[in-house]
Write an enzyme that holds these catalytic residues in place. Structure first.
Site, short mmCIF file in Angstrom:
data_model
loop_
_atom_site.label_atom_id
_atom_site.label_comp_id
_atom_site.label_asym_id
_atom_site.label_seq_id
_atom_site.Cartn_x
_atom_site.Cartn_y
_atom_site.Cartn_z
N GLY A 27 85.44 53.26 -14.26
CA GLY A 27 84.93 51.94 -13.86
C GLY A 27 85.21 51.66 -12.39
O GLY A 27 85.47 50.52 -12.01
N GLY A 69 83.56 48.69 -10.58
CA GLY A 69 83.75 47.33 -11.10
C GLY A 69 84.75 46.55 -10.27
O GLY A 69 85.32 47.05 -9.29
N LEU A 70 84.97 45.30 -10.68
CA LEU A 70 85.91 44.43 -9.96
C LEU A 70 87.29 45.08 -9.87
O LEU A 70 87.85 45.24 -8.78
CB LEU A 70 86.00 43.08 -10.70
N VAL A 71 87.84 45.47 -11.02
CA VAL A 71 89.20 46.01 -11.03
C VAL A 71 89.21 47.46 -10.53
O VAL A 71 90.02 47.83 -9.68
CB VAL A 71 89.79 45.96 -12.45
N SER A 86 93.18 42.62 -21.78
CA SER A 86 92.85 41.30 -21.26
C SER A 86 93.72 40.27 -21.97
O SER A 86 94.15 40.49 -23.11
CB SER A 86 91.38 41.03 -21.54
N SER A 87 93.93 39.13 -21.33
CA SER A 87 94.79 38.11 -21.94
C SER A 87 94.14 37.47 -23.17
O SER A 87 94.81 36.77 -23.92
CB SER A 87 95.16 37.05 -20.92
N CYS A 88 92.84 37.74 -23.41
CA CYS A 88 92.20 37.16 -24.60
C CYS A 88 92.65 37.84 -25.89
O CYS A 88 92.25 37.43 -26.97
CB CYS A 88 90.68 37.20 -24.47
N TYR A 126 85.63 41.10 -28.64
CA TYR A 126 86.15 41.77 -27.44
C TYR A 126 87.68 41.94 -27.55
O TYR A 126 88.23 43.00 -27.26
CB TYR A 126 85.80 40.90 -26.23
N LYS A 142 90.12 45.33 -27.58
CA LYS A 142 91.23 45.53 -26.64
C LYS A 142 92.55 45.75 -27.38
O LYS A 142 93.40 46.55 -26.95
CB LYS A 142 91.35 44.32 -25.69
N PRO A 185 95.90 41.93 -17.95
CA PRO A 185 95.74 41.03 -16.82
C PRO A 185 95.28 39.64 -17.25
O PRO A 185 94.56 39.49 -18.23
CB PRO A 185 94.65 41.68 -15.97
N ASN A 193 93.11 36.11 -15.81
CA ASN A 193 91.78 36.03 -15.17
C ASN A 193 91.87 36.59 -13.76
O ASN A 193 92.72 36.15 -12.98
CB ASN A 193 91.32 34.58 -15.09
N HIS A 224 82.52 35.29 -15.22
CA HIS A 224 83.68 34.50 -15.62
C HIS A 224 83.68 33.16 -14.87
O HIS A 224 82.88 32.95 -13.96
CB HIS A 224 84.97 35.27 -15.31
N ARG A 243 77.72 28.54 -8.28
CA ARG A 243 77.11 27.23 -8.54
C ARG A 243 77.29 26.28 -7.35
O ARG A 243 76.36 25.63 -6.90
CB ARG A 243 77.75 26.63 -9.80
N1 LIG Z 1 87.60 40.41 -14.60
C1 LIG Z 1 88.64 39.83 -15.18
O1 LIG Z 1 88.90 38.64 -14.99
C2 LIG Z 1 89.53 40.61 -16.08
C3 LIG Z 1 90.60 39.93 -16.63
C4 LIG Z 1 91.45 40.59 -17.49
C5 LIG Z 1 91.20 41.91 -17.79
N2 LIG Z 1 90.16 42.57 -17.24
C6 LIG Z 1 89.96 43.96 -17.67
O2 LIG Z 1 89.81 44.83 -16.58
C7 LIG Z 1 88.90 45.87 -16.93
C8 LIG Z 1 87.81 45.95 -15.88
O3 LIG Z 1 87.15 44.69 -15.79
P1 LIG Z 1 86.25 44.29 -14.54
O4 LIG Z 1 86.35 42.82 -14.38
O5 LIG Z 1 86.53 45.18 -13.39
O6 LIG Z 1 84.81 44.61 -15.12
P2 LIG Z 1 83.48 44.99 -14.32
O7 LIG Z 1 83.55 44.48 -12.93
O8 LIG Z 1 82.34 44.55 -15.17
O9 LIG Z 1 83.53 46.56 -14.24
C9 LIG Z 1 83.47 47.32 -15.39
C10 LIG Z 1 83.02 48.70 -15.01
O10 LIG Z 1 82.93 49.43 -16.23
C11 LIG Z 1 81.89 50.34 -16.09
N3 LIG Z 1 81.25 50.58 -17.38
C12 LIG Z 1 80.84 49.66 -18.29
N4 LIG Z 1 80.22 50.29 -19.31
C13 LIG Z 1 80.26 51.61 -19.03
C14 LIG Z 1 79.78 52.77 -19.70
N5 LIG Z 1 79.15 52.70 -20.88
N6 LIG Z 1 79.97 53.96 -19.10
C15 LIG Z 1 80.60 54.06 -17.92
N7 LIG Z 1 81.09 53.01 -17.24
C16 LIG Z 1 80.91 51.80 -17.79
C17 LIG Z 1 80.88 49.77 -15.13
O11 LIG Z 1 80.40 50.84 -14.37
P3 LIG Z 1 79.04 50.81 -13.46
O12 LIG Z 1 79.31 49.79 -12.40
O13 LIG Z 1 78.93 52.17 -12.91
O14 LIG Z 1 77.92 50.41 -14.39
C18 LIG Z 1 81.68 48.75 -14.34
O15 LIG Z 1 81.82 49.13 -13.00
C19 LIG Z 1 88.38 45.52 -18.33
O16 LIG Z 1 89.07 46.28 -19.27
C20 LIG Z 1 88.70 44.09 -18.50
O17 LIG Z 1 88.99 43.76 -19.84
C21 LIG Z 1 89.31 41.94 -16.40
#
Ligand SMILES: NC(=O)c1ccc[n+]([C@@H]2O[C@H](COP(=O)([O-])OP(=O)(O)OC[C@H]3O[C@@H](n4cnc5c(N)ncnc54)[C@H](OP(=O)(O)O)[C@@H]3O)[C@@H](O)[C@H]2O)c1
Length: 328
Positions: free
Chosen positions: A26, A29-31, A123-125, A152, A156, A179, A181, A195, A203
Site C-alpha cells: 500500500g 496510500g496515505l499511510v 484501526s481504532s474501530c 471492517y 481488522k 492507529p 484517525n 474520512h 467541503r
Molecule cells: N486513514 C486513517 O485514518 C487510518 C486510521 C487508522 C488506521 N488506518 C489503517 O492504515 C492502513 C492504510 O490506510 P490508508 O489510510 O493509508 O489507506 P489508503 O490511503 O486508502 O491506502 C490504501 C492502499 O492500499 C492499497 N490497496 C487497496 N486494495 C488493494 C489491493 N486489492 N491490492 C493491492 N493494494 C491495494 C491501495 O493501493 P493503490 O493506491 O495502488 O490502489 C492504497 O494505496 C489501513 O489498514 C487502515 O486500516 C488508517
C-alpha cells in the site's frame, strides 16, 4: 485480549538493517506513502512497493509469486480497503471480504518466505462502541462494535489474530499497531470515500472558493475524535519495529481528542472560510468518543510531535497544490 506467552516473545527488538529489502504494502496510500518516505529518509536503500494494478493483493497466486521473487526481510502491511462512514455502511461486504483476503494473502506469503519483522496496521474501530475512554488495548472484544463499520472492524480483528497465531505457531516476531484517525499529505479527499478530516477540508475549501455562505456537516458535531498526522504515524511504525515486540497490538495516537465541531472550526479558520456552519442532525454521528490510551506506546519511548494546527496547515497546503490530481 490477553497477551499470550509465545515463542515470538523471545525476540529482542533491535535496529533494522538499512540495506535489507523492505516491502511496504500500500505504498501509494496515505499511510504507506508516509512509511516509504520515512524509511528512505532514515537510510533504507531497498524499499519496494507495488500498486494495486501491478499486484492485486486479493490475487493469492500473484501475492505468493511476488514474495517468492522479492523475498523481503521486513514488511509493513498498510494496504487495505479503507473508507469513511458512508462507504463502510454502504459496502460492508467489500470491506470484510477484500480486507480479509489482503491480510490472509500477504501474511501467508510473508510467512512462507520467512519475513523477519512484519507490522500489521489495523484501526481504532476494532474497539467496542462504548469502550471506556481512553481506550486501552485490553478493551478489544469486550463489547459490541459500532454497526456502521463492524464488517471492517471484524476483518481488522482477524488480522490481529493472524499475527498472534503466526507468533504462537511459527515463532516469528510480528507485531500489530492500531492507529487513531490519521490525516496528512496523500489522503483520500473524495466526497463519498473520505474520512471526517479530509471531507471537512474539501467541503470548506470548496465553500470558500465558491463564495458560499453556509457549510453543512453531518451529525451534531459533538462526538470527540483524536487525529494523528501521518508523518507521526510513519515515525511510530519504524519506532515499534525497532523497539517493541509483543503479541498484543499497540495503540498509536496523540492521547488527546477534540470535538468534530472544534475541528470543523479549526479547518474553517485554516481555510479562511468566513460563512456559517450548520449541522444536519438527521445524519449519524458514529461513536460518541474515540480516544486511544497510548500508555503502552509512550512506555516504549514514543510520543507524537506534530501539533494539530501545524498538521492541518500543511495538509491544506498539500490539498490545494494537488487539487487537480486527487484520487477518487
Ligand atoms: N486513514 C486513517 O485514518 C487510518 C486510521 C487508522 C488506521 N488506518 C489503517 O492504515 C492502513 C492504510 O490506510 P490508508 O489510510 O493509508 O489507506 P489508503 O490511503 O486508502 O491506502 C490504501 C492502499 O492500499 C492499497 N490497496 C487497496 N486494495 C488493494 C489491493 N486489492 N491490492 C493491492 N493494494 C491495494 C491501495 O493501493 P493503490 O493506491 O495502488 O490502489 C492504497 O494505496 C489501513 O489498514 C487502515 O486500516 C488508517
Amino acid at each position: 485480549m490477553e497477551e499470550c506467552s509465545m515463542s515470538g516473545d523471545s525476540y529482542t527488538p533491535q535496529p533494522l538493517d538499512r540495506d535489507a529489502r523492505f516491502y511496504v504494502a500500500g505504498h501509494r496510500g496515505l499511510v504507506g506513502s508516509a512509511v516509504a518516505r520515512k524509511l528512505r529518509s532514515e537510510g533504507f536503500t531497498d524499499v519496494v512497493g507495488r500498486t494495486s494494478s501491478e499486484l492485486d493483493l486479493t490475487d493469492r497466486g500473484a501475492v505468493f509469486a511476488f514474495f517468492r521473487e522479492t523475498r523481503p526481510r521486513y514488511a509493513v502491511l498498510a494496504a487495505a480497503k479503507v473508507g469513511g462512514i458512508l462507504a463502510n455502511s454502504t459496502y460492508p461486504h467489500d470491506f470484510l471480504s477484500i480486507n480479509l483476503q489482503i491480510q490472509l494473502n500477504v501474511m501467508d506469503a510473508a510467512l512462507e518466505v520467512g519475513v523477519e519483522r512484519l507490522l500489521f496496521l489495523g484501526s481504532s474501530c476494532i474497539y467496542p462502541k462504548f469502550a471506556p475512554q481512553p481506550i486501552t488495548e485490553d478493551s478489544l472484544l469486550t463489547g459490541h462494535l459500532e454497526p456502521t463499520n463492524d464488517a471492517y472492524a471484524i476483518a481488522k480483528i482477524a488480522g490481529i489474530l493472524q499475527v498472534q497465531s503466526i507468533r504462537r505457531q511459527h515463532g516469528l516476531p510480528w507485531i500489530s499497531a492500531m492507529p487513531t484517525n490519521l490525516y496528512g499529505p496523500g489522503d483520500n479527499f473524495s466526497p463519498t470515500g473520505s474520512h471526517v478530516l479530509p471531507a471537512l477540508i474539501r467541503r470548506y475549501d470548496e465553500a470558500a472558493a465558491s463564495g458560499a455562505d453556509t457549510v453543512t456537516n453531518w451529525g451534531t458535531g459533538t462526538p470527540r475524535r483524536e487525529f494523528l498526522h501521518v508523518d507521526d504515524m510513519a515515525d511510530a511504525c519504524l519506532h515499534l519495529l525497532e523497539h517493541y515486540d509483543g503479541a498484543q497490538h499497540v495503540n498509536v495516537g496523540t492521547g488527546q481528542d477534540v470535538t468534530i465541531r472544534e475541528i470543523a472550526e479549526t479547518v474553517a479558520a485554516v481555510i479562511g472560510f468566513e460563512g456559517l456552519t450548520e449541522w444536519d442532525t438527521s445524519k449519524p454521528d458514529g461513536t460518541p468518543q474515540k480516544l486511544l490510551d497510548v500508555t503502552k506506546l509512550t512506555d516504549s519511548g514514543w510520543t507524537a510531535g506534530i501539533s494539530l494546527e501545524d498538521g492541518l496547515r500543511s495538509t491544506v497546503d498539500w490539498y490545494r497544490e494537488h487539487a487537480g490530481a486527487l484520487r477518487g
